[in-house]
Motif scaffolding. Sequence first.
Motif, PDB file in Angstrom:
ATOM      1  N   ILE B 276      36.930  50.100  16.259  1.00 22.56           N
ATOM      2  CA  ILE B 276      36.525  49.720  17.606  1.00 22.56           C
ATOM      3  C   ILE B 276      35.206  49.266  18.347  1.00 22.56           C
ATOM      4  N   LEU B 277      34.012  50.017  17.169  1.00 16.39           N
ATOM      5  CA  LEU B 277      32.968  48.806  17.930  1.00 16.39           C
ATOM      6  C   LEU B 277      32.809  47.591  17.400  1.00 16.39           C
ATOM      7  N   LEU B 279      35.331  45.649  18.704  1.00 14.62           N
ATOM      8  CA  LEU B 279      36.107  45.094  19.910  1.00 14.62           C
ATOM      9  C   LEU B 279      34.628  45.167  20.824  1.00 14.62           C
ATOM     10  N   PHE B 280      33.592  45.591  20.452  1.00 14.97           N
ATOM     11  CA  PHE B 280      33.001  45.358  21.976  1.00 14.97           C
ATOM     12  C   PHE B 280      31.395  44.689  21.302  1.00 14.97           C
TER      13      PHE B 280
END
Lengths: 288, 281
Positions: B276-277, B279-280
């Motif tokens: 998820i990280l 993605l950012f």
Amino acid sequence: MGIIKASKVVFEYIRRDEEGNVDSIQTAVDHVDLDVKEGDFVVILGHNGSGKSTLAKQLNALLVPSEGTLWVDGKDTKERKNVRDVRRKAGMVFQNPDNQIIASVVEEDVGFGPENLGVPTEEIWKRVGESLTSVGMLKFRRHSPNKLSGGQKQRVAIAGVMAMEPKCIVLDEPTAMLDPKGRKEVLSAVHELNRKKGITVILITHYMEEAVDGDYIYVMDEGKVVMEGLPKEIFSKVEELKRHRLDVPQATLLAYELKKAGLPLSEGILTRQELAEELERCYVNYSK
Amino acid sequence: MSIILNNVSFTYGEGTAYEMQALKNVTLKIDDGEFIGIIGHTGSGKSTLIQHLNGLMKAVSGEIYFNGRDIYEEDFDLRELRTRVGLVFQYPEHQLFETTVFNDVCFGPMNQGFDKNEAGLRAFEALRMAGVPEKLYYQPPFDLSGGQKRRVAIAGVLAMKPEVLILDEPTAGLDPKGRDEILDLIAGMHKSKKMTVILVSHSMEDVAKYVQRIIVMDEGQVFLDGAPREVFKYYKELEKIGLCAPEVTYLMEDLKARGMAIDGDATTVEEAKQSILKLFQ
């Protein structure tokens, strides 16, 4: 007054030596106050040995407080004359289904409780049918309980309690011995009873995921209630729960870790739906 | 060193009205030093399977080889096999029976034929490995908490110095911290003692976090066999047989469905966090 009310309840296990002198006193429940409204779904969390089960056993007068008072539907459990009423109002389901099933046919097992209460035969059969229906086990009524899966046995045990028409059921780690499917079956049966029949539920569990859908949570440690509140409030305190040897649901833990890493997520995420929605929102903002 | 099962079948109550085939042609190879998780719904054959691995149950057909030797051969020493393949049953604390923790743990090695001294030394080592605090060694085992009793029971098997350790749901009934402690203990032994560990579990989250290989049992057969990431890709099939994937695996699927360009098939919180990280970034 709620259906269950505890005021400064203390319970001590007293161990005596051979001469009957007091050897040691262990305070298992230490000045606990509870107030459970009728129709609520209340979850009690706490590590092994925190006093949850001792408290649960007092809710249907298997144990009575050493100090303080516990009322079930307005009846003081310490009064001997109330014991029968209290047990009829608050039924109990334990961890191991094999320890609670006694008959060789499902419907007879479910009928045992009301029969014991002296309910007329016709009424017993009516109740057996209704309570097996309410946990989705009617089609197994003529089966032998030992051929059922763990989740099915546990639902039969719940039906057995329901047949006594209690106002409240206390479940002490009902899913600890079950596989994922069995856990789901039991949990949804209990939620259904709560929603459709308005039965008050007190659920004791070690699975944090099972606490998420509760109305109110009590956390116990060393016999005391150390935290209480709505699931959102309780599970936003990750560090504090860990100090009490507990945990948070996986979605909450992941949200907590992501927040620590700098993502702007809101507090108190409990389910993966909520987390997915939050992440989508963050992602859309970020992509702009 | 390895355990090989070749076409192993087992039937309960053969020839009676209650006949039930619990294992059907199971073929497996378990290598030295593996950390394996066995999952499956109640009645899928997990417990029957593990009781074959140390010769407690005898297959109706098929062969089992331990380090290349057929364990059903006449001169094969099954007693010795049972000390080399240690089995910790469900709720092992129900089997504690001695007057003190220490004596209880000595029982295994004494039974193996070691003298009091050697048995004592082994008991000390096992209790230390299992993380039982020294002040409890001479207490009656029944006075301990649930988590500690379970450690003592595990120490009882460790004292026999097994090369393979099999545990049937070692965390059932424990609180979250107790769960982590027991699993960390097992993972530690796998790492430091190079022990082969086989863990039967109902918790997909635990299996995903700890083991290297998952064997999925269904109706007495091996349904899937592979690394956690591989196995949990088949979450839809797993649901059909009464299992599921870890929560985070579903979250990742949900995020993909929402059109987020997320990579990987995370099965643990840590893996999900990393994907998820990314993605950012």
